[in-house]
Design a protein around this motif. Sequence first.
Motif, PDB file in Angstrom:
ATOM      1  N   TYR A   4      41.406  42.821  40.914  1.00 52.75           N
ATOM      2  CA  TYR A   4      42.200  43.944  41.404  1.00 52.75           C
ATOM      3  C   TYR A   4      43.415  43.404  42.139  1.00 52.75           C
ATOM      4  O   TYR A   4      43.486  42.221  42.446  1.00 52.75           O
ATOM      5  CB  TYR A   4      41.357  44.812  42.337  1.00 52.75           C
ATOM      6  CG  TYR A   4      40.160  45.429  41.652  1.00 52.75           C
ATOM      7  CD1 TYR A   4      40.243  46.697  41.085  1.00 52.75           C
ATOM      8  CD2 TYR A   4      38.963  44.741  41.538  1.00 52.75           C
ATOM      9  CE1 TYR A   4      39.158  47.260  40.439  1.00 52.75           C
ATOM     10  CE2 TYR A   4      37.867  45.305  40.882  1.00 52.75           C
ATOM     11  CZ  TYR A   4      37.978  46.557  40.342  1.00 52.75           C
ATOM     12  OH  TYR A   4      36.912  47.116  39.689  1.00 52.75           O
ATOM     13  N   LEU A   5      44.359  44.281  42.463  1.00 52.09           N
ATOM     14  CA  LEU A   5      45.555  43.867  43.211  1.00 52.09           C
ATOM     15  C   LEU A   5      45.228  43.242  44.521  1.00 52.09           C
ATOM     16  O   LEU A   5      44.329  43.336  45.162  1.00 52.09           O
ATOM     17  CB  LEU A   5      46.490  45.057  43.445  1.00 52.09           C
ATOM     18  CG  LEU A   5      47.290  45.488  42.247  1.00 52.09           C
ATOM     19  CD1 LEU A   5      48.086  46.749  42.556  1.00 52.09           C
ATOM     20  CD2 LEU A   5      48.247  44.392  41.808  1.00 52.09           C
TER      21      LEU A   5
ATOM     22  N   GLU B 160      36.196  41.011  37.124  1.00 52.05           N
ATOM     23  CA  GLU B 160      37.193  42.056  37.337  1.00 52.05           C
ATOM     24  C   GLU B 160      38.074  41.655  38.510  1.00 52.05           C
ATOM     25  O   GLU B 160      37.572  41.323  39.590  1.00 52.05           O
ATOM     26  CB  GLU B 160      36.512  43.395  37.622  1.00 52.05           C
ATOM     27  CG  GLU B 160      35.702  43.908  36.447  1.00 52.05           C
ATOM     28  CD  GLU B 160      35.068  45.259  36.707  1.00 52.05           C
ATOM     29  OE1 GLU B 160      35.714  46.124  37.322  1.00 52.05           O
ATOM     30  OE2 GLU B 160      33.905  45.441  36.296  1.00 52.05           O
TER      31      GLU B 160
ATOM     32  N   ILE C  68      48.486  37.330  40.693  1.00 55.53           N
ATOM     33  CA  ILE C  68      47.062  37.690  40.836  1.00 55.53           C
ATOM     34  C   ILE C  68      46.174  36.565  40.296  1.00 55.53           C
ATOM     35  O   ILE C  68      45.194  36.171  40.933  1.00 55.53           O
ATOM     36  CB  ILE C  68      46.773  39.018  40.105  1.00 55.53           C
ATOM     37  CG1 ILE C  68      47.472  40.173  40.820  1.00 55.53           C
ATOM     38  CG2 ILE C  68      45.264  39.266  40.003  1.00 55.53           C
ATOM     39  CD1 ILE C  68      47.540  41.457  40.004  1.00 55.53           C
TER      40      ILE C  68
ATOM     41  N   LEU D 232      41.719  42.599  34.140  1.00 55.54           N
ATOM     42  CA  LEU D 232      42.708  42.949  35.162  1.00 55.54           C
ATOM     43  C   LEU D 232      42.651  44.457  35.378  1.00 55.54           C
ATOM     44  O   LEU D 232      43.085  45.223  34.533  1.00 55.54           O
ATOM     45  CB  LEU D 232      44.104  42.499  34.745  1.00 55.54           C
ATOM     46  CG  LEU D 232      44.265  41.001  34.514  1.00 55.54           C
ATOM     47  CD1 LEU D 232      45.619  40.706  33.896  1.00 55.54           C
ATOM     48  CD2 LEU D 232      44.055  40.228  35.792  1.00 55.54           C
ATOM     49  N   ARG D 233      42.111  44.860  36.505  1.00 54.38           N
ATOM     50  CA  ARG D 233      41.943  46.278  36.829  1.00 54.38           C
ATOM     51  C   ARG D 233      43.086  46.719  37.743  1.00 54.38           C
ATOM     52  O   ARG D 233      42.877  47.258  38.807  1.00 54.38           O
ATOM     53  CB  ARG D 233      40.588  46.497  37.505  1.00 54.38           C
ATOM     54  CG  ARG D 233      39.379  46.028  36.708  1.00 54.38           C
ATOM     55  CD  ARG D 233      39.172  46.798  35.423  1.00 54.38           C
ATOM     56  NE  ARG D 233      38.975  48.203  35.683  1.00 54.38           N
ATOM     57  CZ  ARG D 233      37.807  48.821  35.743  1.00 54.38           C
ATOM     58  NH1 ARG D 233      36.703  48.147  35.513  1.00 54.38           N
ATOM     59  NH2 ARG D 233      37.732  50.108  35.997  1.00 54.38           N
ATOM     60  N   THR D 234      44.283  46.465  37.290  1.00 51.89           N
ATOM     61  CA  THR D 234      45.473  46.682  38.115  1.00 51.89           C
ATOM     62  C   THR D 234      46.378  47.772  37.572  1.00 51.89           C
ATOM     63  O   THR D 234      47.370  48.109  38.214  1.00 51.89           O
ATOM     64  CB  THR D 234      46.299  45.387  38.170  1.00 51.89           C
ATOM     65  OG1 THR D 234      46.681  45.043  36.839  1.00 51.89           O
ATOM     66  CG2 THR D 234      45.517  44.254  38.784  1.00 51.89           C
TER      67      THR D 234
END
Length: 110
Positions: free
Chosen positions: A109-110, A107, A86, A73-75
């Motif tokens: 993202y939002l 990965e 998500i 989670l690249r958030t």
Amino acid sequence: MRLIADENISWRLKKLIPDWDILPVNEITPFERLSDSMIWRFAKSNNYTIVTFDEDFSELQNLFSFPPKIVWLRTGNVATHEIARILKKHESKITDFVADKETGILELYL
């Protein structure tokens, strides 16, 4: 799809997505903090995909390959209900990723 939620992700995620097989790390050993390598070994031995914010799992995968797979989670830190949103939004992508024999990290993202 079996997911293990890293310790930086609230156990409440399991309640927000009850139809998914999500194991919060604190349910493995409620009274003991697990290191990333211990989580890694548990996930590998029990066929779980790790859901995390933590870059350390990417580094473990660089060293040891996969399984286990990682949903990264690249958030930044977001609320648990946002994590659930998500994950649900990307449910088909996650399902395809888990089945894919070639890819070790997804990965999001939002």
